[in-house]
Design an enzyme around this catalytic site. Sequence first.
Site, PDB file in Angstrom:
ATOM      1  N   ARG A 245       6.010 -16.418  22.920  1.00 20.65           N
ATOM      2  CA  ARG A 245       6.049 -15.364  23.922  1.00 20.65           C
ATOM      3  C   ARG A 245       7.317 -14.545  23.711  1.00 20.65           C
ATOM      4  O   ARG A 245       8.373 -15.087  23.369  1.00 20.65           O
ATOM      5  CB  ARG A 245       6.045 -15.958  25.335  1.00 20.65           C
ATOM      6  N   GLU A 274       6.196  -6.117  26.110  1.00 25.31           N
ATOM      7  CA  GLU A 274       5.037  -6.070  25.231  1.00 25.31           C
ATOM      8  C   GLU A 274       3.935  -5.248  25.896  1.00 25.31           C
ATOM      9  O   GLU A 274       3.561  -5.556  27.029  1.00 25.31           O
ATOM     10  CB  GLU A 274       4.535  -7.480  24.953  1.00 25.31           C
ATOM     11  N   HIS A 293       1.214  -8.947  18.302  1.00 22.84           N
ATOM     12  CA  HIS A 293       0.447 -10.034  18.944  1.00 22.84           C
ATOM     13  C   HIS A 293      -0.945 -10.166  18.317  1.00 22.84           C
ATOM     14  O   HIS A 293      -1.967 -10.121  18.996  1.00 22.84           O
ATOM     15  CB  HIS A 293       0.334  -9.798  20.452  1.00 22.84           C
TER      16      HIS A 293
END
Length: 332
Positions: A245, A274, A293
Amino acid sequence: MEARIAIAPSAEARTSRGRPGPADVDLDRLRLGIEEAVSRGGGANVPLADADGLVWLVPGEPELLVATLDAHPRIGWVQFPWAGVERFVSSGVFERPVVFSCAKGSFAGQVAEHALMLTLACLRGLSRQARTPGWCPVEPRSLHGRRVTILGGGGIATELVRLLRPFGCRIRVIRRHPEKAEGTDETPETPETPETLPPSALPAVLPETDVLVLALALTPETRHVVGAAQLALLPPHAVVVNVARGAHIDTGALVEALGAGTISAAGLDVTDPEPLPDGHPLWADPRVLITSHSADSAEYVARMLCERVERNVGNLRAGRPLEGVIDPATGY
């Protein structure tokens, strides 16, 4: 016992309100796959009103899950499609007398491959070469024999340890639980046994780290687990790879560390914030490789999730322990 399983959102409420996993997944196809997985596991697909189990595909709305469980108190098991469930921790939903399981470990294979790819790319200066519109020789560094520290001892770490074995790396796994991480036992191929160490050992380990890989769950304790102090302890040639993360790393501290030459490169599949905003300095740094991601594919996510659901439905019927059970005390 019988396993009567509902899927949310229901077929009547199908919507593309967000992705249920770490890659874009067609919700209708995923629902159909999960229905088939429930049947293969010996369960019955039923409406919410008749369910004792629930597969929850609604992202980012813990309050809706709370309301759903309030309205259907017979539900005793909830399966999430994600490995990380940090958004649900603060809602208090895990304090209920319900068994919650997530997809932790399900997607480890592709994520570990991605971590290895980012590591090799950072060591070999691939990002700089790809950005340069001309001949750009870069002195490569080998992964062989490097000192690799992995933060996290779950499925990704297990798979990454396996992938690193042919490189003869000296591996340390930093994890919260004292038992050895899976895959760290000595084998004929790796005479040196990877160490499993507690989080308190991190300051002592960082100065002896060539590659730092983050592959742990996000909790209040692990937010900014790598900040200015930790980056300063790494040797200047070290590379940092994050496939967990974005909030595990203090982004401002990372920018400063790269600018000061405190570390040599970073490979990031996740960022904080993000998505990373346009114009952010990390986009322009040739030592940084960002993959937005995308460590695992939609097909892989859907397939592995359906396999997890099938096994857990079978486990529920047989009274066996479920896979990926969330510990309410830790939030993962």
